[in-house]
Design a protein around this motif. Structure first.
Motif, mmCIF file in Angstrom:
data_model
loop_
_atom_site.group_PDB
_atom_site.id
_atom_site.type_symbol
_atom_site.label_atom_id
_atom_site.label_comp_id
_atom_site.label_asym_id
_atom_site.label_seq_id
_atom_site.Cartn_x
_atom_site.Cartn_y
_atom_site.Cartn_z
ATOM 1 N N ASN A 42 0.826 -1.199 0.000
ATOM 2 C CA ASN A 42 0.000 0.000 0.000
ATOM 3 C C ASN A 42 0.863 1.253 0.000
ATOM 4 O O ASN A 42 2.025 1.228 0.410
ATOM 5 C CB ASN A 42 -0.922 -0.003 1.222
ATOM 6 N N ASN A 43 0.297 2.341 -0.449
ATOM 7 C CA ASN A 43 1.002 3.619 -0.488
ATOM 8 C C ASN A 43 0.226 4.614 0.363
ATOM 9 O O ASN A 43 -0.544 5.426 -0.139
ATOM 10 C CB ASN A 43 1.134 4.114 -1.926
ATOM 11 N N ILE A 44 0.405 4.520 1.675
ATOM 12 C CA ILE A 44 -0.357 5.328 2.620
ATOM 13 C C ILE A 44 0.614 6.082 3.520
ATOM 14 O O ILE A 44 1.444 5.477 4.200
ATOM 15 C CB ILE A 44 -1.280 4.442 3.486
ATOM 16 N N ASN A 45 0.522 7.408 3.533
ATOM 17 C CA ASN A 45 1.344 8.227 4.409
ATOM 18 C C ASN A 45 0.711 8.317 5.796
ATOM 19 O O ASN A 45 -0.516 8.340 5.928
ATOM 20 C CB ASN A 45 1.514 9.629 3.834
ATOM 21 N N SER A 46 1.550 8.393 6.810
ATOM 22 C CA SER A 46 1.072 8.466 8.187
ATOM 23 C C SER A 46 1.916 9.443 8.985
ATOM 24 O O SER A 46 3.066 9.727 8.646
ATOM 25 C CB SER A 46 1.140 7.089 8.861
ATOM 26 N N ILE A 47 1.334 9.937 10.075
ATOM 27 C CA ILE A 47 2.065 10.756 11.039
ATOM 28 C C ILE A 47 2.183 9.964 12.330
ATOM 29 O O ILE A 47 1.181 9.464 12.855
ATOM 30 C CB ILE A 47 1.337 12.080 11.345
ATOM 31 N N TYR A 48 3.379 9.875 12.858
ATOM 32 C CA TYR A 48 3.571 9.248 14.161
ATOM 33 C C TYR A 48 4.939 9.626 14.721
ATOM 34 O O TYR A 48 5.843 10.035 13.992
ATOM 35 C CB TYR A 48 3.442 7.720 14.084
ATOM 36 N N ALA A 49 5.059 9.519 16.044
ATOM 37 C CA ALA A 49 6.354 9.639 16.706
ATOM 38 C C ALA A 49 6.985 8.252 16.745
ATOM 39 O O ALA A 49 6.280 7.240 16.703
ATOM 40 C CB ALA A 49 6.177 10.194 18.115
ATOM 41 N N GLU A 63 -3.344 9.155 6.307
ATOM 42 C CA GLU A 63 -4.000 10.129 5.439
ATOM 43 C C GLU A 63 -5.424 9.737 5.061
ATOM 44 O O GLU A 63 -6.117 10.516 4.412
ATOM 45 C CB GLU A 63 -3.159 10.340 4.174
ATOM 46 N N GLN A 64 -5.863 8.559 5.463
ATOM 47 C CA GLN A 64 -7.264 8.180 5.295
ATOM 48 C C GLN A 64 -8.081 8.505 6.544
ATOM 49 O O GLN A 64 -9.269 8.206 6.611
ATOM 50 C CB GLN A 64 -7.370 6.692 4.974
ATOM 51 N N GLY A 65 -7.437 9.131 7.533
ATOM 52 C CA GLY A 65 -8.134 9.527 8.750
ATOM 53 C C GLY A 65 -8.240 8.429 9.781
ATOM 54 O O GLY A 65 -9.036 8.532 10.718
ATOM 55 N N ASP A 105 1.707 -1.500 11.232
ATOM 56 C CA ASP A 105 1.037 -2.411 10.301
ATOM 57 C C ASP A 105 -0.395 -1.962 10.019
ATOM 58 O O ASP A 105 -0.859 -2.001 8.870
ATOM 59 C CB ASP A 105 1.018 -3.832 10.866
ATOM 60 N N ILE A 106 -1.102 -1.539 11.055
ATOM 61 C CA ILE A 106 -2.490 -1.105 10.871
ATOM 62 C C ILE A 106 -2.543 0.216 10.097
ATOM 63 O O ILE A 106 -3.392 0.401 9.222
ATOM 64 C CB ILE A 106 -3.211 -0.966 12.221
ATOM 65 N N LEU A 107 -1.652 1.135 10.412
ATOM 66 C CA LEU A 107 -1.627 2.413 9.690
ATOM 67 C C LEU A 107 -1.358 2.209 8.207
ATOM 68 O O LEU A 107 -1.815 2.987 7.365
ATOM 69 C CB LEU A 107 -0.557 3.339 10.285
ATOM 70 N N ASN A 108 -0.613 1.169 7.865
ATOM 71 C CA ASN A 108 -0.303 0.878 6.461
ATOM 72 C C ASN A 108 -1.412 0.120 5.743
ATOM 73 O O ASN A 108 -1.250 -0.261 4.583
ATOM 74 C CB ASN A 108 0.988 0.043 6.374
ATOM 75 N N THR A 109 -2.528 -0.091 6.423
ATOM 76 C CA THR A 109 -3.624 -0.873 5.867
ATOM 77 C C THR A 109 -4.786 0.023 5.455
ATOM 78 O O THR A 109 -5.249 0.845 6.250
ATOM 79 C CB THR A 109 -4.139 -1.892 6.909
ATOM 80 N N PRO A 110 -5.292 -0.102 4.222
ATOM 81 C CA PRO A 110 -6.484 0.657 3.830
ATOM 82 C C PRO A 110 -7.660 0.330 4.749
ATOM 83 O O PRO A 110 -7.802 -0.807 5.207
ATOM 84 C CB PRO A 110 -6.767 0.171 2.402
ATOM 85 N N LYS A 111 -8.485 1.318 5.035
ATOM 86 C CA LYS A 111 -9.568 1.112 5.996
ATOM 87 C C LYS A 111 -10.509 -0.005 5.585
ATOM 88 O O LYS A 111 -11.045 -0.726 6.433
ATOM 89 C CB LYS A 111 -10.343 2.413 6.194
ATOM 90 N N LEU A 134 -9.767 4.033 15.566
ATOM 91 C CA LEU A 134 -10.859 4.970 15.312
ATOM 92 C C LEU A 134 -10.783 5.413 13.864
ATOM 93 O O LEU A 134 -9.701 5.723 13.355
ATOM 94 C CB LEU A 134 -10.763 6.205 16.208
ATOM 95 N N ASN A 135 -11.929 5.471 13.199
ATOM 96 C CA ASN A 135 -11.912 5.996 11.838
ATOM 97 C C ASN A 135 -12.306 7.460 11.836
ATOM 98 O O ASN A 135 -12.688 8.022 12.860
ATOM 99 C CB ASN A 135 -12.770 5.164 10.889
ATOM 100 N N SER A 136 -12.212 8.106 10.689
ATOM 101 C CA SER A 136 -12.360 9.551 10.626
ATOM 102 C C SER A 136 -13.771 10.035 10.917
ATOM 103 O O SER A 136 -13.972 11.200 11.227
ATOM 104 C CB SER A 136 -11.913 10.069 9.252
ATOM 105 N N SER A 137 -14.770 9.144 10.829
ATOM 106 C CA SER A 137 -16.133 9.564 11.153
ATOM 107 C C SER A 137 -16.331 9.600 12.659
ATOM 108 O O SER A 137 -17.191 10.304 13.165
ATOM 109 C CB SER A 137 -17.154 8.608 10.529
ATOM 110 N N ALA A 138 -15.496 8.830 13.389
ATOM 111 C CA ALA A 138 -15.492 8.808 14.855
ATOM 112 C C ALA A 138 -16.837 8.449 15.464
ATOM 113 O O ALA A 138 -17.107 8.793 16.597
ATOM 114 C CB ALA A 138 -15.020 10.163 15.398
ATOM 115 N N LEU A 139 -17.693 7.769 14.730
ATOM 116 C CA LEU A 139 -18.926 7.276 15.320
ATOM 117 C C LEU A 139 -18.590 6.158 16.292
ATOM 118 O O LEU A 139 -17.617 5.432 16.113
ATOM 119 C CB LEU A 139 -19.865 6.770 14.222
#
Length: 259
Positions: A42-49, A63-65, A105-111, A134-139
């Motif tokens: 996958n080609n997914i950018n992420s932010i983390y420390a 970047e998918q929230g 691993d989870i951050l690199n996975t499409p939702k 948590l997904n970006s809708s946060a329900l």
């Protein structure tokens, strides 16, 4: 030892995370934008420390929230996995994989592939933990606490606060939840105040934790809306640190498969 809280307002997710660690552990590398690992399809950018000791992270957002957090499950911590669970070609001194790698691993996975990813993980490779997703809708129906106790994996809706502690775990966690319930924070400022607090007294039980062997080492605040993710990071004890860094990513919609 960590504490996470979150809430949803005006179509935006707000999440707060105190990381408690021993003073002897290496200082974390502040958040930055990272691409997917080299071995990921996958080609997914992420932010983390980054945790230099385990080369993983305890919290990140992509970047998918998608927000992923990790807390140790101290009540179910196991000894290193027995040889019967290891592949025949494993080295003789094989140990657990760092749980911080799970977050990556989870951050690199499409939702839309999360369920398959969670089912494919060999959980016996990891010590007991809580994985918060948590997904970006946060329900509430899309925010889960996955509980790996060393034997089975279960999940349930994610409460508004989750905490863990190696010091008298039930008593400390119960006190932190009690203080959160009494404070009943409703805004970003009120949540930050809670994560900087020393209630009931400054010490091992307070959310901003202080102990002779460790303390709250940093505070994270992640915001996610339909346009952008923002990661604010205080590198130091929350009660003493005012300056913070800010890292942002634009939201990239999930790819829709072509029929």
């Amino acid at each position: 030892m960590c504490t996470m809280s979150w809430f949803y307002h005006d179509d935006q997710l707000e999440l707060f995370f105190n990381r408690d660690e021993r003073n002897t552990r290496s200082k974390a590398i502040p958040p930055a934008v990272y691409p997917s690992s080299a071995d990921s399809a996958n080609n997914i950018n992420s932010i983390y420390a980054k945790d230099p000791d385990g080369n993983g992270t305890w919290l990140g957002v992509n970047e998918q929230g998608l927000v992923v957090g990790l807390l140790n499950h101290y009540a179910s911590m196991q000894q290193p996995i027995s040889k019967q669970h290891l592949p025949t070609n494993a080295p003789q001194n094989a140990q657990f994989i760092s749980r911080g790698q799970l977050v990556l691993d989870i951050l690199n996975t499409p939702k839309n592939q999360l369920e398959q990813k969670l089912a494919s993980i060999n959980w016996l490779d990891y010590q007991a933990c809580y994985l918060l997703i948590l997904n970006s809708s946060a329900l509430q129906s899309n925010a889960y606490k996955y509980i790996w106790d060393g034997k089975t994996l279960n999940h349930r809706p994610l409460p508004k606060i989750v905490s863990s502690s190696a010091l008298s775990s039930e008593g400390v966690v119960g006190q932190r939840i009690k203080q959160y319930t009494q404070a009943n924070p409703q805004t970003i400022e009120q949540h930050l105040a809670y994560h900087r607090s020393h209630l009931p007294t400054k010490g091992p039980m307070s959310v901003c934790m202080h102990h002779t062997e460790g303390q709250t080492q940093n505070l994270s605040h992640i915001s996610v809306n339909s346009q952008q993710v923002t990661y604010r990071y205080w590198a130091g004890s929350p009660c003493q640190t005012e300056e913070y860094s800010t890292t942002c990513l634009k939201i990239v919609p999930e790819a829709v498969p072509i029929p």
